[in-house]
Design an enzyme around this catalytic site. Sequence first.
Site, short mmCIF file in Angstrom:
data_model
loop_
_atom_site.label_atom_id
_atom_site.label_comp_id
_atom_site.label_asym_id
_atom_site.label_seq_id
_atom_site.Cartn_x
_atom_site.Cartn_y
_atom_site.Cartn_z
CG HIS A 243 -6.00 -1.42 4.96
ND1 HIS A 243 -6.25 -1.96 3.73
CD2 HIS A 243 -7.08 -0.65 5.25
CE1 HIS A 243 -7.42 -1.53 3.28
NE2 HIS A 243 -7.95 -0.74 4.19
C1 BDR Z 1 -4.00 2.70 4.45
O1 BDR Z 1 -4.47 4.03 4.66
C2 BDR Z 1 -4.53 4.33 6.04
O2 BDR Z 1 -5.77 4.86 6.37
C3 BDR Z 1 -4.31 3.04 6.77
O3 BDR Z 1 -3.59 3.24 7.96
C4 BDR Z 1 -3.56 2.18 5.80
O4 BDR Z 1 -2.17 2.34 5.94
C5 BDR Z 1 -5.09 1.89 3.78
O5 BDR Z 1 -5.43 2.43 2.54
#
Ligand code: BDR
Length: 316
Positions: A243
Amino acid sequence: MKRVIFDTDIGIDDAMALLFLHYAADVELLGIVTGFGNADIDTTTRNALFMKERFGIDAPVFRGAPAALGLSMFDDYPDFVHGKNGLGNIDIPEVAARPEAADGAAAIVSLVNDNPHEVSIVSVGRLTNLANALALCPELPELVREVIVMGGAFGFNGHHGNVSPVAEANIAGDPTAADRAFTSGLPMTIVGLDVTQEVILDDAGFEAIRDSGGEAGRFIYEISRYYLRFHEQLTGHHECPVHDSSAVAYLLRPDLYETREAVVRVVTEGTALGQTVWTDSESAAGSDTPKCTICTGVNSQSMLQLYFETIASAAD
Ligand code: BDR
Ligand code: CA
């Protein structure tokens, strides 16, 4: 040289993204702004300071917002994803470093004003700090070079949501802030699940990072154990999407992404809370609503290669 503010709710994939930025050539990290999200604001701020000390990151750390501006989908922190301490429950020693006196939103405003048209903001948590910065400085959209956000999901490549059928966590955690940011006229690129869930790190990838990336590589391997267990329970595969590092990859190599321009709004109440909706039709959105760039495709192999090579450069 790209001058960068990193706005982050430091959990596991945020820490991976911070190391990506720290070791990238041609990046000057001006500041790390923390937010609540993967853990509470005290924990994410401590994690930023811990990373700063452990990896010799020069950038100052500014503590940001502790809570959402409007309705949030969550009333707790996702320790089942990132661990109670936000970093996969690894041992974290006492941290001597302290955050700067300035609040995160005020720091964004002053760093951007000190470097007009030069600053890239990479935001990988709730957009609360950015919305607060816009309230303090309505001219921010004209002063900032670009804003790259990891958040949202637009339905490309079959990706719609990871915390509800239609919502992504960073947006669902403060939909009001996200809607303000997306409609503000900030030169905004949104790196959503559409592309982050197309880039998958598996066991072989993490082992390669551990074996080639020196201390940073071993650290990434260590914190990822908890994150992989969560994703394995979810999907049956011992692997995870990439992500937050995808927002950094867009900063470094936008050519790895396919994009389109669209008006983006966020659902701020009701069953679809946190959903990101888009249109490129002016008749639907009204011609004066500012557009964002949304990522619709990614060269995942090259993105991962860039990550591996950058972390490996830390060991040289
Ligand atoms: C996002 O949500 C968080 O858990 C992660 O760090 C990322 O930024 C993904 O949906
Ligand atoms: Ca994050």
